[in-house]
Design a protein around this motif. Structure first.
Motif, short mmCIF file in Angstrom:
data_model
loop_
_atom_site.label_atom_id
_atom_site.label_comp_id
_atom_site.label_asym_id
_atom_site.label_seq_id
_atom_site.Cartn_x
_atom_site.Cartn_y
_atom_site.Cartn_z
N LEU A 249 0.81 -1.21 0.00
CA LEU A 249 0.00 0.00 0.00
C LEU A 249 0.85 1.27 0.00
CD1 LEU A 249 -2.80 -1.10 2.48
CD2 LEU A 249 -3.12 -0.51 0.08
N PRO B 253 -4.33 1.04 7.45
CA PRO B 253 -5.40 0.47 6.60
C PRO B 253 -6.16 -0.62 7.33
CG PRO B 253 -3.34 0.66 5.38
CD PRO B 253 -3.01 0.94 6.82
N GLN C 42 -8.84 -3.65 3.51
CA GLN C 42 -7.96 -2.95 2.59
C GLN C 42 -6.65 -3.72 2.40
OE1 GLN C 42 -7.88 0.79 4.71
NE2 GLN C 42 -9.26 1.78 3.23
N GLN C 43 -6.14 -4.31 3.47
CA GLN C 43 -4.92 -5.11 3.36
C GLN C 43 -5.14 -6.36 2.51
OE1 GLN C 43 -2.90 -5.70 7.19
NE2 GLN C 43 -3.98 -3.90 8.00
N ASP D 139 -7.41 -6.67 0.13
CA ASP D 139 -7.54 -6.23 -1.26
C ASP D 139 -6.17 -5.92 -1.87
OD1 ASP D 139 -10.27 -6.47 -1.01
OD2 ASP D 139 -10.60 -4.34 -0.58
#
Length: 896
Positions: A125, A161, A165-166, A168
């Motif tokens: 990210l 995050p 989110q991690q 994804d």
């Protein structure tokens, strides 16, 4: 009239009021049984040693990261747990944990789950930059403690995050991107904030994209005091059990396995093993006792009375525990079995003597049940009181132990054996009188033959000792001495053990799968899991600490701490992480970490280090002040500052290998502490491993001290008792000598079977004396009574070994069987305790019926009364004892 005559007359003449009073007392005392609580906390075994006091000081004055938290290690094992799919699955497992209400309510507020997968996702990210600036306290703890991988990233900021989110981010990466991110996280050159090496096995090669295991740390919020040294709350235990259940369900790859390792789930297995052990050995013990009593009694009513008496004794004992506030721990599983065996001994001796009396006719010319019971109690009562006193002395000798549960075990066992005397010496005889009279009034004959009397195979076997005593007493004694000498040699080689692993059950054998539902044990995997964690990871609870008190603001103190830090890192017992570094937390290490992350503190740190060796050599107090101002949590973890701002102590925390022996850890840490000690400083090596090692040493002290105290106390007691009752103190010494032999035999057996002294077997020496002397007392007491009655050594010996010897055989069989079923317990210490105690009873019985007759013959020849050594009468003689009252003496009188 003697006191024993008064008691026996009261029981026989006022049986109904006696029953009423005893039943009321049983209900009152037994009411406390419902207040007994269960505890599996091993910290309860720690004594009030200096190291334990220092550990309390550390817990009260140093911080260990997030306040009121405890951690669980979740180990994921598989062929390769570092694949992209495995990392995604790892994050989804964390997501499942957080979505579960039972688990979520215990999780810490700040990033409660963290592992390699989180760092790889964050690396993606942030496109190779530090993804989320972690809170300094969590990051520093992660770098400096292997077990503190729980804190690395675990205190990330609110801007981190989300798990989704991690997930994804990981799923969206191509193979090249994933390999790059994984390499950055698991490289030796990775930044402290993004290093995942603390979550990898110690054998992992940094930079490798393959590993068979990785660790996920889960941080629980507790209500207080739930740190590494404490016990887990019910909520944390439930959460860890739920984690294990979810892990087993959510792992889709059959080749993968998840282990949840934490204080909660470990405590749960220990408590379950306690319950399962009771569920198995309790019914088996009762079943064996019933079978043995069927053989000995051959009478349903007497068997039922025996079982009722056992129930009353257990009710008295556990009622006392409840009223006294004594918790039921691992050791007390042996108490019911112990009391079952000892209680039934009392019943057998009284019932068999009662049967002998009824068969032969009373001393008063009456063979009714009431008169026979009066005479039986008078005859065996003194022996039972002596047995109770000597056994209680053996139990109470454990009060000298510095280990609280052993002290409590001694007290409870002494109370239990006293309850057995009262129940089987008063209540059960009174009940038997009433029931026998009730049945005989309806034409049912209640006369039964005593076990071992009347000739036959058992009588012949029991006569071996008396025959040997007549033909070759010196040979018997010489053989006993030689065997004892061999046992003494083995006794010096017996090891001592007090490990957490001792109390963790192995997976039960297959035969337990066929037990009835209530007796079938659960599955146990913690011992195997613990071995894996010990060999591959830094355990969250495997640490040694060195507390340094005194002038800790002196620059010389920091120089000595630096040397100690290096010594600890090079120690053989310190664990080496996959990064190649030891896991040592210290004031200097904390300063270096904070200086690397904070420019302001770095300037202060550098200014105080005038010679550039990385150790402040001036203004140390100012450096401490600035450290607390910049990173208060990290500073509080290694430095103790009072409310007034004074600096009193610092500490070092060294993660130790789970495979290192406790004695090695203690020796290494004490050597480091000795180098720090002096010149205004007091350094103490402490920690759970060291305090447990102290308990291990104290166990050996307990073995020796309790044995010596028991021998001296029992020796003095018997000398005085026999001087008063028999006019010969030497008879007391002769009675105890076979027990001394059996102590040597059992210790030699422990050496041969490689059974160490632990919290259970460590009491075996005092138990051997306390239990074993009972058999010798019954033989000596009966022999002296028959010797006075018949005036013939061989006639007295024959009656003793067939009459009392038969009762001893029955009681020994039930006691051995009762303790023997402990071999089927789930907990290893209980298995060992059952085997050794069963052998102890066997040795004590053999010593009393084989060795003691020879000793009694020699005592009679040289120190005893002037009696006949001629051939025994050819005519059959009654085997019943008259309680010491000559047959022509009127009722109610005894010779002095």
């Amino acid at each position: 009239m003697s006191w024993i005559d008064t008691v026996s007359d009261a029981v026989a003449d006022y049986s109904r009021p006696v029953i009423a009073v005893m039943l009321v007392l049983t209900l009152v005392v037994g009411a406390g049984a419902g207040m007994v609580e269960q505890s599996s906390d091993l910290d309860a075994f720690q004594s009030d040693s200096e190291e334990a006091q220092k550990m309390e000081y550390i817990e009260e004055n140093f911080s260990s990261g997030q306040e009121n938290t405890s951690a669980a290690q979740v180990i994921v094992r598989g062929e390769n747990v570092l694949t992209q799919e495995a990392m995604v699955e790892n994050l989804r497992l964390q997501q499942s944990f957080r979505e579960n209400e039972t688990i979520n309510r215990t999780l810490a507020d700040e990033q409660p789950t963290v592992g390699v997968a989180n760092f790889v996702a964050l690396a993606s990210l942030s496109e190779g930059q530090q993804a989320a600036q972690a809170d300094e306290s969590g990051q520093q703890r992660a770098t400096q403690e292997g077990n503190a991988g729980q804190q690395q990233g675990a205190q990330a900021s609110a801007a981190s995050p989300t798990l989704q989110q991690q997930i994804d981010a990981l799923e969206s990466m191509n193979e090249t991107e994933y390999e790059r991110a994984l390499g950055a996280v698991l490289s030796e050159e990775s930044s402290d904030e993004m290093s995942g090496l603390a979550f990898m096995p110690t054998s992992y090669e940094p930079g490798s994209s393959s590993a068979n295991a990785t660790m996920l740390m889960v941080t629980h919020q507790t209500d207080g005091g739930g740190g590494q040294e404490g016990t887990a709350s019910d909520a944390v235990t439930d959460a860890q059990l739920a984690m294990q259940s979810i892990a087993n369900e959510d792992i889709e790859d059959d080749s993968s396995e998840v282990i949840v390792f934490g204080s909660g789930i470990m405590g749960e297995e220990i408590e379950n093993s306690m319950g399962d052990s009771i569920a198995i050995v309790g019914p088996l013990a009762l079943l064996f006792v019933v079978i043995a009593l069927l053989v000995a009694y051959r009478d349903l009513l007497d068997i039922v009375l025996g079982l009722v008496g056992i129930g009353a004794v257990l009710l008295w004992t556990f009622g006392f525990m409840g009223w006294a506030g004594i918790d039921f721990n691992q050791m007390f599983i042996a108490v019911p079995v112990l009391l079952i065996g000892l209680s039934i001994d009392y019943a057998i001796h009284i019932f068999m003597r009662h049967r002998e009396q009824r068969q032969a006719g009373g001393a008063y010319g009456a063979d009714d049940t009431r008169g026979s019971m009066r005479t039986a109690l008078a005859g065996v009562g003194v022996a039972l009181v002596l047995v109770t006193a000597t056994t209680a002395i053996g139990f109470l000798s454990n009060l000298t132990s510095p280990i609280p549960p052993i002290q409590e075990f001694g007290i409870v066992s002494a109370v239990g054996i006293t309850a057995a005397l009262l129940v089987f010496g008063i209540l059960i005889p009174a009940l038997k009188i009433e029931l026998d009279e009730f049945l005989e009034s309806r034409g049912i004959d209640r006369k039964k033959r005593a076990f071992g009397t009347g000739g036959g195979r058992f009588s012949q076997l029991l006569s071996i000792g008396s025959t040997a005593a007549r033909r070759m007493p010196l040979v018997i004694i010489l053989v006993a001495v030689l065997v004892s000498a061999g046992g003494a040699y083995g006794a010096a080689q017996v090891d001592t053990s007090f490990n957490q692993e001792d109390f963790i059950a192995e997976d039960p054998p297959e035969w337990t799968d066929n037990l009835p539902g209530p007796m079938e044990p659960g599955d146990y995997s913690m011992k195997e899991n613990l071995e894996f964690v010990n060999q591959n990871f830094a355990r969250e609870d495997s640490q040694a600490q060195i507390l340094v008190e005194g002038n800790v603001t002196d620059p010389e103190t920091l120089q000595r701490l630096k040397a100690a830090e290096g010594e600890a890192a090079e120690s053989d017992v310190a664990i080496t992480l996959s990064s190649g570094e030891a896991d040592v937390q210290s004031p200097l290490g904390t300063m270096r970490q904070v200086a690397a992350e904070n420019e302001s503190f770095n300037a202060t740190f550098a200014a105080a280090d005038t010679n550039g060796d990385g150790v402040p050599d001036q203004n140390v107090e100012q450096v401490y002040d600035e450290l607390f101002a910049t990173a208060p949590d990290e500073a509080a973890g290694v430095i103790h500052r009072t409310d007034e701002g004074d600096y009193e102590a610092v500490r070092m925390v060294i993660s130790t290998s789970g495979t290192a022996s406790m004695s090695d850890v203690t020796d290494e840490m004490r050597a480091i502490a000795d180098d720090l000690d002096g010149n205004g400083l007091e350094a103490t090596a402490t920690g759970q491993t060291i305090t447990f090692d102290i308990v291990q040493d104290q166990l050996m002290d307990t073995v020796i001290e309790s044995l010596l105290i028991t021998l001296v106390a029992v020796f003095a007691f018997l000398m005085v008792a026999y001087r008063i009752t028999k006019g010969s103190a030497t008879l007391g010494a002769v009675t105890l000598l076979p027990v001394v032999f059996s102590v040597s035999w059992i210790l030699g057996t422990m050496y041969l079977l490689e059974i160490p002294f632990n919290v259970m077997t460590g009491m075996i020496t005092s138990l051997t004396v306390g239990l074993g002397v009972a058999y010798s007392i019954h033989i000596s007491e009966r022999y002296s009574l028959e010797l006075e009655r018949t005036g013939s050594v061989w006639e007295a010996m024959s009656r003793t070994v067939t009459g009392t010897g038969g009762a001893l055989l029955g009681s020994a069989a039930t006691t051995v069987g009762g303790f023997g079923v402990l071999a089927f317990a789930i907990l290893p210490p209980l298995q060992q305790f059952g085997i050794i105690t069963g052998l102890t009873i066997t040795y004590a019985f053999l010593a009393s019926v084989i060795v003691l007759p020879s000793l009694l013959v020699l005592w009679t020849r040289y120190l005893g009364p002037d009696v006949s050594f001629g051939s025994p009468s050819s005519s059959p003689a009654p085997t019943a004892s008259d309680g010491g009252r000559p047959a022509d003496q009127p009722e109610g009188r005894t010779d002095d």
